[in-house]
Design an enzyme around this catalytic site. Sequence first.
Site, PDB file in Angstrom:
ATOM      1  N   GLY A  91       0.825  -1.207   0.000  1.00 53.32           N
ATOM      2  CA  GLY A  91       0.000   0.000   0.000  1.00 53.32           C
ATOM      3  C   GLY A  91       0.858   1.255   0.000  1.00 53.32           C
ATOM      4  O   GLY A  91       0.525   2.261  -0.640  1.00 53.32           O
ATOM      5  N   ASP A  92       1.977   1.218   0.719  1.00 53.89           N
ATOM      6  CA  ASP A  92       2.890   2.361   0.749  1.00 53.89           C
ATOM      7  C   ASP A  92       3.511   2.599  -0.625  1.00 53.89           C
ATOM      8  O   ASP A  92       3.669   3.742  -1.055  1.00 53.89           O
ATOM      9  CB  ASP A  92       3.993   2.137   1.789  1.00 53.89           C
ATOM     10  CG  ASP A  92       3.462   2.072   3.198  1.00 53.89           C
ATOM     11  OD1 ASP A  92       2.435   2.723   3.484  1.00 53.89           O
ATOM     12  OD2 ASP A  92       4.066   1.373   4.033  1.00 53.89           O
ATOM     13  N   ILE A  93       3.861   1.528  -1.302  1.00 48.91           N
ATOM     14  CA  ILE A  93       4.456   1.655  -2.631  1.00 48.91           C
ATOM     15  C   ILE A  93       3.454   2.277  -3.600  1.00 48.91           C
ATOM     16  O   ILE A  93       3.787   3.201  -4.339  1.00 48.91           O
ATOM     17  CB  ILE A  93       4.937   0.279  -3.144  1.00 48.91           C
ATOM     18  CG1 ILE A  93       6.110  -0.203  -2.298  1.00 48.91           C
ATOM     19  CG2 ILE A  93       5.317   0.343  -4.617  1.00 48.91           C
ATOM     20  CD1 ILE A  93       6.453  -1.666  -2.497  1.00 48.91           C
ATOM     21  N   GLY A  96       3.072   5.957  -2.898  1.00 50.92           N
ATOM     22  CA  GLY A  96       4.214   6.707  -3.408  1.00 50.92           C
ATOM     23  C   GLY A  96       4.167   6.890  -4.908  1.00 50.92           C
ATOM     24  O   GLY A  96       4.474   7.970  -5.433  1.00 50.92           O
TER      25      GLY A  96
END
Length: 99
Positions: A91-93, A96
């Site tokens: 989810g962070d990727i 970003g």
Amino acid sequence: MAAFHGLLRMADVFVSNFRVEALTRLGLGPEELHSRYPGLVVCVMTGWGMTGPDAARPVYDLSGFWARSGAAYYHTPEGEGSPPLLIPGFGDIITGITA
């Protein structure tokens, strides 16, 4: 903070994953940045958005993306009680890349 503001004076874009509350406490809220650096593009990516009932809550990849989106449920093989180890940081990727 002086060194950080020195970088902001030269920057075109400021991207942050801090909660708005934390940024404001540091004097780096979107309004403060826009008034101090009018040409700066400010992109604040928070887990629960900048307004609403959960805006001040911290969020992590597993609780935000995998749990609340339903992705954990859809990646759990039928008949198993809990999801397998999911891809950490996915989810962070995506966040970003979206920023």
